[in-house]
Write an enzyme that holds these catalytic residues in place. Structure first.
Site, mmCIF file in Angstrom:
data_model
loop_
_atom_site.group_PDB
_atom_site.id
_atom_site.type_symbol
_atom_site.label_atom_id
_atom_site.label_comp_id
_atom_site.label_asym_id
_atom_site.label_seq_id
_atom_site.Cartn_x
_atom_site.Cartn_y
_atom_site.Cartn_z
ATOM 1 C CB CYS A 181 -0.027 5.745 5.282
ATOM 2 S SG CYS A 181 -0.912 6.520 6.647
ATOM 3 N NE ARG A 182 -1.860 -0.352 4.782
ATOM 4 C CZ ARG A 182 -1.491 -1.352 5.551
ATOM 5 N NH1 ARG A 182 -2.036 -1.498 6.750
ATOM 6 N NH2 ARG A 182 -0.591 -2.218 5.131
#
Length: 227
Positions: A181-182
């Site tokens: 993800c981030r």
């Protein structure tokens, strides 16, 4: 006009550098930088992602803009923000890495996040790229679709974590999945690994996000590259 003394000049130089430090001296502003690494977003989107009010998000973004870390554009009644360049993303990675190396409290907090978050991917970097290219592993981007469109790891598939339960049939069950993800402080990949595991799909999470990937000098793709 009096000439500026050496001391005054040095004070001026340090004061200008300190503008960056002051702009970054806020947990929420650091979180906004990490979110903007994923691509341009409106003030409303940033406020939602950071779980703060639009008014507070606007105030934080103003400080980042004054320090020349972000820039903005208007589209109708909406303001959109983006990082001025990738050096700001590199700054975030370097600052976070330094903090994790020096601060025992942060080390404890990151260990707590890691507990129950799913096993880390047994491969990373060039090895992961090569195995993904050969189709031996599925790299899964579980961020919102607009972030994937802005930039993603090569060979990655996009299934936002909010849609994962409904789209499990799109994933083969004969190959392991590596979800990302981030970055290390993002919990979307951990949630995805738990969902996949409950449905019998072998899955692990990649700690790195786009900022960490670029910082290592590894390639990044965008939607237009995949057409």
């Amino acid at each position: 006009m009096c000439a500026v003394s050496g001391r005054e000049l040095k004070d001026l130089l340090y004061e200008q550098v300190a503008r960056i430090a002051r702009a970054a001296a806020s947990p929420k502003r650091l979180e906004l930088i990490e979110i903007l690494v994923q691509g341009e977003k409106s003030v409303e989107q940033l406020a939602s992602d950071a779980e703060i009010s639009v008014k507070l998000a606007s105030a934080h973004l103003k400080e980042l803009r004054l320090a020349r870390l972000v820039e903005a554009r208007r589209e109708g009644r909406y303001m959109f923000y983006r990082l001025v360049d990738r050096h700001v993303a590199d700054f975030w990675v370097m600052l976070r890495t330094l903090a994790e190396e020096r601060l025992l409290e942060l080390q404890a907090a990151t260990r707590e996040i890691a507990e129950g978050a799913g096993d880390l991917a047994p491969m990373a970097g060039e090895q992961l790229l090569e195995r993904a290219r050969r189709g031996e592993v599925i790299v899964l981007d579980v961020r919102p679709g607009m972030e994937y469109a802005s930039a993603h790891l090569p060979y990655a598939r996009s299934i936002p974590v909010s849609e994962l339960r409904d789209r499990l049939g799109e994933l083969p069950t004969d190959r392991p999945v590596v979800a990302y993800c981030r970055g290390p402080y993002c919990l979307m990949a951990s949630e995805a690994v738990q969902i996949l595991g409950r449905h019998g799909i072998r899955a692990s999470r990649l700690e790195d996000g786009i900022a960490e990937w670029r910082y290592q000098g590894l390639p990044v793709s965008a939607d237009q590259d995949d057409r």
